[in-house]
Write an enzyme that holds these catalytic residues in place. Structure first.
Site, PDB file in Angstrom:
ATOM      1  N   ARG A 223       0.850  -1.184   0.000  1.00 43.44           N
ATOM      2  CA  ARG A 223       0.000   0.000   0.000  1.00 43.44           C
ATOM      3  C   ARG A 223       0.889   1.238   0.000  1.00 43.44           C
ATOM      4  O   ARG A 223       2.013   1.203   0.534  1.00 43.44           O
ATOM      5  CB  ARG A 223      -0.883   0.028   1.261  1.00 43.44           C
ATOM      6  CG  ARG A 223      -2.014  -0.983   1.248  1.00 43.44           C
ATOM      7  CD  ARG A 223      -3.121  -0.568   0.275  1.00 43.44           C
ATOM      8  NE  ARG A 223      -4.261  -1.474   0.286  1.00 43.44           N
ATOM      9  CZ  ARG A 223      -4.467  -2.461  -0.591  1.00 43.44           C
ATOM     10  NH1 ARG A 223      -3.604  -2.693  -1.557  1.00 43.44           N
ATOM     11  NH2 ARG A 223      -5.546  -3.214  -0.514  1.00 43.44           N
ATOM     12  N   HIS A 271      -1.769   0.968  -9.494  1.00 44.48           N
ATOM     13  CA  HIS A 271      -2.418  -0.027  -8.636  1.00 44.48           C
ATOM     14  C   HIS A 271      -3.070  -1.142  -9.464  1.00 44.48           C
ATOM     15  O   HIS A 271      -4.283  -1.378  -9.386  1.00 44.48           O
ATOM     16  CB  HIS A 271      -3.456   0.651  -7.729  1.00 44.48           C
ATOM     17  CG  HIS A 271      -3.789  -0.183  -6.513  1.00 44.48           C
ATOM     18  ND1 HIS A 271      -4.016   0.354  -5.273  1.00 44.48           N
ATOM     19  CD2 HIS A 271      -3.932  -1.524  -6.349  1.00 44.48           C
ATOM     20  CE1 HIS A 271      -4.299  -0.611  -4.407  1.00 44.48           C
ATOM     21  NE2 HIS A 271      -4.252  -1.765  -5.046  1.00 44.48           N
TER      22      HIS A 271
HETATM   23  P1  NDP Z   1      -1.784 -11.967   4.334  1.00 38.77           P
HETATM   24  O1  NDP Z   1      -2.640 -11.493   5.436  1.00 38.77           O
HETATM   25  O2  NDP Z   1      -1.992 -13.348   3.801  1.00 38.77           O
HETATM   26  O3  NDP Z   1      -0.230 -11.884   4.763  1.00 38.77           O
HETATM   27  C1  NDP Z   1       0.264 -10.818   5.467  1.00 38.77           C
HETATM   28  C2  NDP Z   1       1.734 -11.106   5.817  1.00 38.77           C
HETATM   29  O4  NDP Z   1       2.293  -9.910   6.362  1.00 38.77           O
HETATM   30  C3  NDP Z   1       1.895 -12.204   6.863  1.00 38.77           C
HETATM   31  O5  NDP Z   1       3.032 -12.982   6.585  1.00 38.77           O
HETATM   32  C4  NDP Z   1       2.114 -11.414   8.156  1.00 38.77           C
HETATM   33  O6  NDP Z   1       2.888 -12.073   9.149  1.00 38.77           O
HETATM   34  C5  NDP Z   1       2.898 -10.234   7.619  1.00 38.77           C
HETATM   35  N1  NDP Z   1       2.809  -9.109   8.554  1.00 38.77           N
HETATM   36  C6  NDP Z   1       1.713  -8.432   8.961  1.00 38.77           C
HETATM   37  N2  NDP Z   1       2.038  -7.487   9.881  1.00 38.77           N
HETATM   38  C7  NDP Z   1       3.370  -7.585  10.037  1.00 38.77           C
HETATM   39  C8  NDP Z   1       4.300  -6.916  10.867  1.00 38.77           C
HETATM   40  N3  NDP Z   1       3.934  -5.936  11.713  1.00 38.77           N
HETATM   41  N4  NDP Z   1       5.598  -7.277  10.794  1.00 38.77           N
HETATM   42  C9  NDP Z   1       5.985  -8.261   9.957  1.00 38.77           C
HETATM   43  N5  NDP Z   1       5.154  -8.959   9.155  1.00 38.77           N
HETATM   44  C10 NDP Z   1       3.862  -8.614   9.194  1.00 38.77           C
HETATM   45  O7  NDP Z   1      -1.906 -10.906   3.160  1.00 38.77           O
HETATM   46  P2  NDP Z   1      -1.828 -11.135   1.578  1.00 38.77           P
HETATM   47  O8  NDP Z   1      -0.556 -11.823   1.257  1.00 38.77           O
HETATM   48  O9  NDP Z   1      -3.088 -11.738   1.070  1.00 38.77           O
HETATM   49  O10 NDP Z   1      -1.810  -9.609   1.051  1.00 38.77           O
HETATM   50  C11 NDP Z   1      -0.814  -8.703   1.461  1.00 38.77           C
HETATM   51  C12 NDP Z   1      -1.163  -7.295   1.005  1.00 38.77           C
HETATM   52  O11 NDP Z   1      -0.925  -7.141  -0.403  1.00 38.77           O
HETATM   53  C13 NDP Z   1      -2.619  -6.854   1.149  1.00 38.77           C
HETATM   54  O12 NDP Z   1      -2.936  -6.530   2.490  1.00 38.77           O
HETATM   55  C14 NDP Z   1      -2.663  -5.642   0.241  1.00 38.77           C
HETATM   56  O13 NDP Z   1      -2.287  -4.481   0.967  1.00 38.77           O
HETATM   57  C15 NDP Z   1      -1.606  -5.955  -0.814  1.00 38.77           C
HETATM   58  N6  NDP Z   1      -2.220  -6.174  -2.142  1.00 38.77           N
HETATM   59  C16 NDP Z   1      -1.891  -5.320  -3.164  1.00 38.77           C
HETATM   60  C17 NDP Z   1      -2.432  -5.496  -4.417  1.00 38.77           C
HETATM   61  C18 NDP Z   1      -2.034  -4.625  -5.554  1.00 38.77           C
HETATM   62  O14 NDP Z   1      -2.631  -4.720  -6.629  1.00 38.77           O
HETATM   63  N7  NDP Z   1      -1.037  -3.782  -5.409  1.00 38.77           N
HETATM   64  C19 NDP Z   1      -3.384  -6.584  -4.696  1.00 38.77           C
HETATM   65  C20 NDP Z   1      -3.639  -7.430  -3.563  1.00 38.77           C
HETATM   66  C21 NDP Z   1      -3.078  -7.215  -2.340  1.00 38.77           C
HETATM   67  P3  NDP Z   1       2.378 -13.465   9.819  1.00 38.77           P
HETATM   68  O15 NDP Z   1       2.671 -14.521   8.773  1.00 38.77           O
HETATM   69  O16 NDP Z   1       3.200 -13.613  11.017  1.00 38.77           O
HETATM   70  O17 NDP Z   1       0.904 -13.290  10.083  1.00 38.77           O
HETATM   71  C1  OXD Z   2      -6.444  -5.642  -3.079  1.00 35.40           C
HETATM   72  C2  OXD Z   2      -5.931  -4.669  -4.042  1.00 35.40           C
HETATM   73  O1  OXD Z   2      -6.261  -5.452  -1.869  1.00 35.40           O
HETATM   74  O2  OXD Z   2      -6.324  -4.740  -5.231  1.00 35.40           O
HETATM   75  O3  OXD Z   2      -7.028  -6.651  -3.512  1.00 35.40           O
HETATM   76  O4  OXD Z   2      -5.104  -3.831  -3.689  1.00 35.40           O
END
Ligand code: NDP
Ligand code: OXD
Length: 308
Positions: A223, A271
């Protein structure tokens, strides 16, 4: 009992068709055709209505139509409502493509060759094996893991960082604030795939850039709020960060005249790293509803205390 969809209506038509075919007993409505608000038990939305609690007093589950849920004001959603982020293969596939493309473009010096072409300059540079590039992924969730599987398959030297300790075959995994410095010190190409929470806002800042090897690349597909933009511009100026590939920014769209638009070492996309695919997203939500009714945990259930 109604399922209400409030997002892009063209994609909503695909959801409606899927629900009619696969879950015909559950009435499916598309915003603003809400019907009886008391009957709305399930809502799929990117931006839910502000007065959610009053408007739909019997709401049980709020499904995000995207992988992120940072656009929700969790404090305004009653504690009785389960919040679920989107976990579906379409989003995963798109993200794997984008990050693999971005990493390969750095690895194979794409920008250099585009610049050389414009200058009419024929100059080969040494080609290094993928194993010589150290890629690090912040976030080892659904998307981080899928991206790492692709990069590992290409032979990159891969590491990852998460909040809680994780184990992934062939990936050097680090966790928590204490694991971050070592992870950063060995990362030539950094990919941010974290959710935006109070803990991760502004994580891509000067302190973090200073811990990377000089000239490292930053790829942000998380983000815009993860990035402190002025710190990035400064790190690009000093050469501490060599290049940046940014799919997200804050605010979106990036304002006219922002220096990122024209920076020679920044690639900007609007995005589009990944998009929810309506067919597979509707199927994922239908599966989750079945799990919910059977008393099983839903895939992508948000832990409100963690914010993701
Ligand atoms: P998940 O919830 O599956 O994974 C999140 C990961 O981040 C986990 O490994 C978690 O750790 C880690 N994490 C969270 N907080 C912290 C922290 N404080 N310190 C270290 N690690 C942390 O999310 P997704 O993989 O499904 O998606 C990730 C993000 O990708 C979404 O939230 C979104 O913002 C972004 N996104 C962007 C898109 C785009 O088009 N640009 C499209 C889709 C998503 P743990 O394993 O320990 O829980
Ligand atoms: C999502 C994105 O969170 O598109 O799915 O960013």
């Amino acid at each position: 009992m109604t399922f209400l969809y409030k997002a892009d209506p063209v994609r909503g038509a695909v959801w409606a068709e899927r629900f009619a075919r696969k879950m015909p007993a559950l009435p499916f409505r598309t915003w603003p055709d809400v019907g009886d608000p008391h009957a709305v038990r399930y809502l799929a939305a990117w931006e839910p209505p502000a007065d959610l609690a009053n408007r739909f007093p019997n709401l049980e589950v709020l499904f995000s139509t995207g992988a992120g849920t940072d656009q929700f004001d969790l404090s305004a959603i009653p504690a009785t409502v389960a919040v679920v982020r989107m976990v579906e293969p379409g989003i995963v596939g798109g993200m794997v493509e984008y990050v693999t493309l971005a990493v390969l473009s750095i690895h194979r010096d794409w920008r250099t060759y585009l610049d050389q072409q414009r200058a009419g300059h024929w100059q080969p540079h040494r080609v290094y094996p993928a194993a010589a590039r150290r890629v690090g992924v912040l976030g080892l969730g659904v998307l981080g893991r899928a991206v790492l599987a692709s990069l590992r398959g290409l032979g990159f030297d891969c590491a990852g960082w998460s909040r809680s300790p994780q184990q992934i075959d062939g990936v050097d995994c680090h966790a928590g604030p204490e694991g971050l410095p070592h992870f950063l010190a060995r990362t030539d190409i950094l990919v941010c795939l974290l959710p935006l929470t109070d803990d991760t806002r502004g994580i891509l800042c000067r302190r973090l850039f200073d811990r990377l090897p000089q000239g490292a690349t930053v790829i942000n597909v998380g983000r815009g709020g993860h990035l402190v933009q002025r710190d990035l511009l400064q790190a690009l100026d000093t050469g501490q960060v060599g290049q940046a590939i940014l799919d997200v920014c804050e605010p979106e769209p990036l304002p006219r005249g922002d220096p990122l638009w024209t920076h020679p070492r920044v690639v900007l996309t609007p995005h589009v790293a990944s998009m929810t695919q309506p067919e597979t997203a509707a199927d994922a939500v239908i599966d989750n509803l079945r799990r919910h009714w059977e008393g099983l945990p839903m895939s992508g259930l948000v832990d409100r205390s963690l914010g993701y």
